[in-house]
Design a protein around this motif. Structure first.
Motif, PDB file in Angstrom:
ATOM      1  N   UNK A   1       0.799  -1.225   0.371  1.00 16.64           N
ATOM      2  CA  UNK A   1       0.132   0.309   0.137  1.00 16.64           C
ATOM      3  C   UNK A   1       0.830   1.618   0.795  1.00 16.64           C
ATOM      4  N   UNK A   2       1.881   1.976   0.869  1.00 17.48           N
ATOM      5  CA  UNK A   2       2.533   2.896   0.831  1.00 17.48           C
ATOM      6  C   UNK A   2       3.283   2.953  -0.588  1.00 17.48           C
ATOM      7  N   UNK A   3       3.377   2.236  -1.895  1.00 22.88           N
ATOM      8  CA  UNK A   3       4.184   2.282  -2.765  1.00 22.88           C
ATOM      9  C   UNK A   3       2.424   2.637  -3.401  1.00 22.88           C
ATOM     10  N   UNK A   4       1.979   1.775  -3.331  1.00 21.86           N
ATOM     11  CA  UNK A   4       0.780   2.388  -4.287  1.00 21.86           C
ATOM     12  C   UNK A   4      -0.052   3.955  -4.038  1.00 21.86           C
ATOM     13  N   UNK A   5       0.027   4.332  -2.671  1.00 20.44           N
ATOM     14  CA  UNK A   5      -0.415   5.200  -2.208  1.00 20.44           C
ATOM     15  C   UNK A   5       0.373   6.341  -3.059  1.00 20.44           C
ATOM     16  N   UNK A   6       1.641   6.233  -2.516  1.00 18.79           N
ATOM     17  CA  UNK A   6       3.078   7.444  -3.064  1.00 18.79           C
ATOM     18  C   UNK A   6       2.292   7.303  -5.104  1.00 18.79           C
ATOM     19  N   UNK A   7       2.198   6.610  -5.986  1.00 18.28           N
ATOM     20  CA  UNK A   7       1.967   6.193  -6.906  1.00 18.28           C
ATOM     21  C   UNK A   7       0.544   7.039  -7.137  1.00 18.28           C
ATOM     22  N   UNK A   8      -0.123   7.369  -6.536  1.00 22.10           N
ATOM     23  CA  UNK A   8      -1.309   7.229  -6.143  1.00 22.10           C
ATOM     24  C   UNK A   8      -1.750   8.758  -5.976  1.00 22.10           C
ATOM     25  N   UNK A   9      -1.318   9.455  -5.160  1.00 25.44           N
ATOM     26  CA  UNK A   9      -0.582  11.033  -4.927  1.00 25.44           C
ATOM     27  C   UNK A   9      -0.720  11.356  -6.171  1.00 25.44           C
ATOM     28  N   UNK A  10       0.755  10.846  -6.513  1.00 36.24           N
ATOM     29  CA  UNK A  10       1.612  11.576  -7.882  1.00 36.24           C
ATOM     30  C   UNK A  10       0.726  12.019  -8.697  1.00 36.24           C
ATOM     31  N   UNK A  11       0.261  10.977  -9.008  1.00 33.05           N
ATOM     32  CA  UNK A  11      -0.823  11.364 -10.242  1.00 33.05           C
ATOM     33  C   UNK A  11      -1.372  12.514 -10.178  1.00 33.05           C
ATOM     34  N   UNK A  12      -2.618  12.488  -9.057  1.00 35.00           N
ATOM     35  CA  UNK A  12      -3.030  13.389  -8.459  1.00 35.00           C
ATOM     36  C   UNK A  12      -2.574  14.819  -8.573  1.00 35.00           C
ATOM     37  N   UNK A  13      -1.534  14.781  -8.138  1.00 31.01           N
ATOM     38  CA  UNK A  13      -0.665  16.298  -7.768  1.00 31.01           C
ATOM     39  C   UNK A  13       0.151  16.303  -9.012  1.00 31.01           C
TER      40      UNK A  13
END
Length: 407
Positions: free
Chosen positions: A186-198
């Motif tokens: 999850x930490x890597x997934x959250x990193x990628x998802x947040x990066x995509x939005x920001x």
């Protein structure tokens, strides 16, 4: 490498997620061209969506085939809580819309297909229930998955031998272990998802359509932090916030970034296990909640349709507003458990207010614009609420038995 891996697993998951969140924001602001980072988010969400239908199908069959007596009352209670919470969320949205009237500029149109009315919603629901079970799993149709899993589970309960039931339990345990491995990423997934939005929207999304977004967020927080805890407090007669805050911390955080109640089902089941809930019970009630416990969707449908009415100069009397609350509740229960699933039900509610499809679809377009925040928070509330009310229904039974609650 083994020491590093063990240290990673030994650090609290919520802490790892927080670190991934911060890294994702920093990379999105400072290195927006590093598109490869989004792959982590895509893989994480893809893995959750892939395993969730199998998890639900296997767990429900295994749970019902070997279920003991006494589960029926808890199911009735949790279903009542799901529907009550969704209706109260719609009522709260009506009240908030009248207290803080918001109008929005409507100009652009989008080419989407929306349900024409409740009849179409119910028709779709019935068709989904009888969909080919293999196709239901492939398409992540949780209504169909639940329907066939319940039928097969009850049939096996009546006709299968103990060895067959043990095999089903072993299979469900294996799938659950697979899910736990996915959640560790999850930490890597959250990193990628947040990066995509920001990286795509920056911080501008927080200012566009600010009043409408503020009304949506404020109403959702009111439901999440006041109305739902009040329901829990009445049911359990004790301080609900330790349970509520834990559910938002361990379920709402991941749901916020995955923006899919369906994808968050494995996370919720893992949390139910930590809370000590009966697996036979939560393996059915959690997928059910992902289908009908839609507080955030009810809020979105109500506020967006009333904003359309106010923008068009349509006056909505109190009786029509109450009827809108019922329609929003029923519509929300039929909303898809994927990102943006509630937005295409807005035209259905708008039709009740005499607003045409062209204007209604413009409101849907606005919904997609603010969806980065709206849909994320909506999903967090929906998904955390699944565990909150699932746990409340079982803890109520614990109290009757004199058992100690874990909070």
């Amino acid at each position: 490498m083994k020491k590093i891996f063990n240290a990673y697993l030994g650090f609290p998951l919520i802490g790892r997620i927080a670190i991934g969140l911060v890294i994702g924001i920093c990379l999105g602001l400072w290195v927006p061209q590093a598109g490869f980072v989004t792959v982590f988010g895509d893989i994480f969400v893809g893995a959750l969506k892939a395993i969730a239908p199998i998890l639900v199908f296997v767990l429900v069959i295994a749970s019902l085939s070997g279920a003991g007596a006494g589960l029926g009352k808890r199911f009735r209670t949790v279903t009542m809580l799901y529907v009550l919470s969704t209706f109260l969320a719609a009522v709260a949205a009506v009240v908030a819309s009248y207290l803080f009237r918001v109008t929005i500029p409507l100009s652009d149109t989008v080419d989407k297909t929306a349900p024409a009315g409740l009849g179409e919603v119910f028709g779709t629901l019935l068709n989904n229930m009888v969909m080919n079970p293999v196709q239901a799993i492939i398409s992540a149709n949780y209504v169909g998955i639940l329907t066939w899993a319940v039928i097969l589970g009850l049939a096996l309960r009546l006709g299968a031998g103990e060895k067959t039931k043990e095999v089903l339990t072993d299979i469900s345990n294996a799938v659950s272990r697979t899910v736990s491995w996915v959640i560790q990423a999850a930490p890597f997934g959250i990193m990628g998802l947040v990066y995509a939005s920001v990286s795509e929207y920056g911080l501008e999304i927080f200012t566009d359509y600010g009043k409408l977004l503020a009304l949506l967020v404020g109403c959702m927080l009111m439901v999440a932090l006041v109305i739902d805890p009040l329901i829990v407090a009445i049911m359990l007669r004790r301080n609900p916030y330790p349970l509520v805050l834990r559910c938002f911390r361990e379920s709402g955080v991941t749901a916020f970034f995955t923006r899919s109640s369906a994808a968050n089902i494995p996370v919720n089941m893992a949390l139910c296990d930590k809370l000590g809930l009966d697996r036979e019970y939560y393996s059915v009630s959690i997928p059910l909640g992902a289908t009908i416990n839609m507080d955030g969707a009810a809020i979105t449908i109500t506020i967006m349709s009333l904003a359309a009415a106010f923008s068009q100069g349509v006056e909505v009397n109190i009786l029509l507003a109450i009827l809108l609350s019922f329609v929003a509740t029923l519509g929300a229960c039929g909303a898809s458990g994927v990102a943006g699933g509630s937005l295409l039900l807005i035209p259905m509610a708008c039709s009740l207010l005499g607003i045409g499809q062209e204007v209604a679809m413009q409101v849907v377009a606005v919904g997609f614009i603010i969806g980065v925040v709206q849909d994320s928070l909506e999903t967090a509330i929906n998904s955390a609420g699944d565990v909150i009310f699932c746990a409340t229904a079982e803890f109520r039974e614990w109290q009757k038995e004199g058992r100690q609650l874990p909070f």
